[in-house]
Enzyme design. Structure first.
Site, PDB file in Angstrom:
ATOM      1  N   TYR A  19       0.854  -1.182   0.000  1.00 25.18           N
ATOM      2  CA  TYR A  19       0.000   0.000   0.000  1.00 25.18           C
ATOM      3  C   TYR A  19       0.887   1.228   0.000  1.00 25.18           C
ATOM      4  O   TYR A  19       2.093   1.142   0.263  1.00 25.18           O
ATOM      5  CB  TYR A  19      -0.927   0.021   1.226  1.00 25.18           C
ATOM      6  CG  TYR A  19      -0.202   0.256   2.535  1.00 25.18           C
ATOM      7  CD1 TYR A  19       0.354  -0.810   3.226  1.00 25.18           C
ATOM      8  CD2 TYR A  19      -0.056   1.540   3.036  1.00 25.18           C
ATOM      9  CE1 TYR A  19       1.026  -0.602   4.411  1.00 25.18           C
ATOM     10  CE2 TYR A  19       0.615   1.763   4.224  1.00 25.18           C
ATOM     11  CZ  TYR A  19       1.160   0.687   4.910  1.00 25.18           C
ATOM     12  OH  TYR A  19       1.834   0.888   6.083  1.00 25.18           O
ATOM     13  N   CYS A  20       0.276   2.392  -0.297  1.00 31.01           N
ATOM     14  CA  CYS A  20       1.047   3.628  -0.201  1.00 31.01           C
ATOM     15  C   CYS A  20       0.133   4.750   0.265  1.00 31.01           C
ATOM     16  O   CYS A  20      -0.560   4.600   1.258  1.00 31.01           O
ATOM     17  CB  CYS A  20       1.800   3.938  -1.496  1.00 31.01           C
ATOM     18  SG  CYS A  20       0.775   3.985  -2.978  1.00 31.01           S
ATOM     19  N   ARG A  21       0.135   5.885  -0.445  1.00 31.05           N
ATOM     20  CA  ARG A  21      -0.559   7.050   0.102  1.00 31.05           C
ATOM     21  C   ARG A  21      -2.053   7.044  -0.139  1.00 31.05           C
ATOM     22  O   ARG A  21      -2.803   7.651   0.608  1.00 31.05           O
ATOM     23  CB  ARG A  21       0.013   8.313  -0.529  1.00 31.05           C
ATOM     24  CG  ARG A  21       1.415   8.569  -0.066  1.00 31.05           C
ATOM     25  CD  ARG A  21       2.047   9.608  -0.953  1.00 31.05           C
ATOM     26  NE  ARG A  21       3.311  10.044  -0.382  1.00 31.05           N
ATOM     27  CZ  ARG A  21       4.190  10.779  -1.054  1.00 31.05           C
ATOM     28  NH1 ARG A  21       3.941  11.133  -2.301  1.00 31.05           N
ATOM     29  NH2 ARG A  21       5.307  11.148  -0.484  1.00 31.05           N
TER      30      ARG A  21
END
Lengths: 223, 223
Positions: free
Chosen positions: B177-179
């Site tokens: 996952y990221c932002r």
DNA sequence: CAAAGATTCAATTAACCTCTTGAATAAAGT
DNA sequence: ACTTTATTCAAGAGGTTAATTGAATCTTTG
């Protein structure tokens, strides 16, 4: 980073939608359209805008994808493109409510009794409706009622209230609703009914939120 | 009608909040602040704005109640006032996505593989985490990871990926996952891992949405 | 096909927003 | 006290938006 350009373009699109919401007149138009579709003329009349000005605001909303219009004879009828827009307006309202002190100030000044009227939640109302324990009253103008309302609701705008009191059950709870959280119509109806000895409550939110939540609605004159 | 004046004032407040969202730069700032609080200088650097300009945008966001700042020595640290703002941004995104054709176009152009990567939902990931079936990878920069991340996640920005492949389990599913939905970091990580034979998926949305949903988070260096 | 009604377009003026630049604060280090 | 660093303030050029007016377009009706 190659992510910068498309990201920028996307944010620009989001910002354009936000800008479309960034005018009290356009929010007013959207709130009316959340009730039911309407012609430019009607919208202009209801918002107090000139027709040309209303038309331009509506076109701006259309360019941002928030509303769509279709020609019907001489008139152009506008409506929301999507019920997700009701959710967006609700989210905007919640953020503004929590964060902007000025909103609270206005609310406290005008809706003094706000808290005293303990609104009923949609879920709760649905339960009581199923049990047949409640009379539901729609406090909006007749044409908005005709365009869609809660199942079994009685149309009863504030002006008609006094002469139609005998239609209401004295022994059963009454729940009134109107356009949404900042619509005063249901406040007026509830206050009046309570003053006359009825047991009356407000529904939290209003018709557009009910409909957007996927709950059942009814049309009196299927256009 | 006495309802017109206060209603007008309220709509004007809502519109002011919407106008604050009506700039790609400010949305960019808000997205960064949804990850973690930051100083003006950091925000200016990350968005490519001059410091004076970033400062002015931040003050505009502050006037609208969306962010708040506190002085800490020489710096002023800004953060979102409220996690409801993440919901508002999400709602704005959904409306813009559904309605604005231009967004789709950009997405199709850049995130071609978007659909091929079948994102995992938060609920689904939570279930697999509980069963110990999954390795969670955080693709964001180190400092954002340090400010808060999913429980048990491994910090693994794309740049470090190649030299740290052996830390990853070959026999277990990996979720990155990221932002948030328009952050490309997790796309890059997943694509790279798949190319090397790992079983990898993206989490839908990103860290701020996870946190805003009230799901558990972890801090590596409690500031 | 002409007339009337509903809406949109075009052009104007005033108001507002954005970005840049350079100066002004505010706190920390020397 | 002076210097440095981080942020904010103030002012101005350039662009965008809002409301008004009057003309243009499109549709129905006679």
């Amino acid at each position: 980073m190659s992510s910068q350009n498309p990201k920028r373009a996307i944010l620009e699109q989001f910002a354009a939608v936000a800008r479309a919401l960034g005018s009290a007149h356009r929010l007013d138009l959207l709130e009316l359209l959340a009730q039911t579709e309407r012609s430019v003329e009607e919208l202009a009349g209801l918002t107090g805008l000139t027709i040309a000005n209303a038309s331009q605001h509506l076109q701006q909303l259309r360019r941002s994808g928030l509303v769509e219009g279709r020609r019907e004879g001489k008139r152009v009828i506008y409506r929301l493109t999507d019920s997700e827009i009701v959710a967006l307006l609700g989210s905007l309202r919640r953020v503004a409510e929590r964060n902007v002190a000025a909103v609270e100030k206005v609310l406290n000044g005008y809706f003094r009794q706000r808290d005293k009227l303990e609104p009923v939640s949609r879920k709760e109302l649905l339960r009581r409706m199923r049990d047949g324990l409640v009379t539901v009253v729609d406090a909006r103008p007749l044409d908005e009622f005709a365009a869609g309302h809660l199942p079994g609701a009685i149309s009863l705008p504030p002006r008609q209230l006094k002469r139609r009191l005998r239609e209401l059950p004295a022994d059963q709870e009454i729940v009134a609703y109107c356009r949404g959280p900042y619509c005063v119509l249901s406040y007026e109806v509830v206050a009046e009914l309570r003053a006359r000895g009825f047991t009356a409550f407000r529904l939290e939110d209003g018709y557009p939120e009910w409909k957007a939540a996927g709950l059942p609605v009814e049309n009196s004159s299927p256009a």
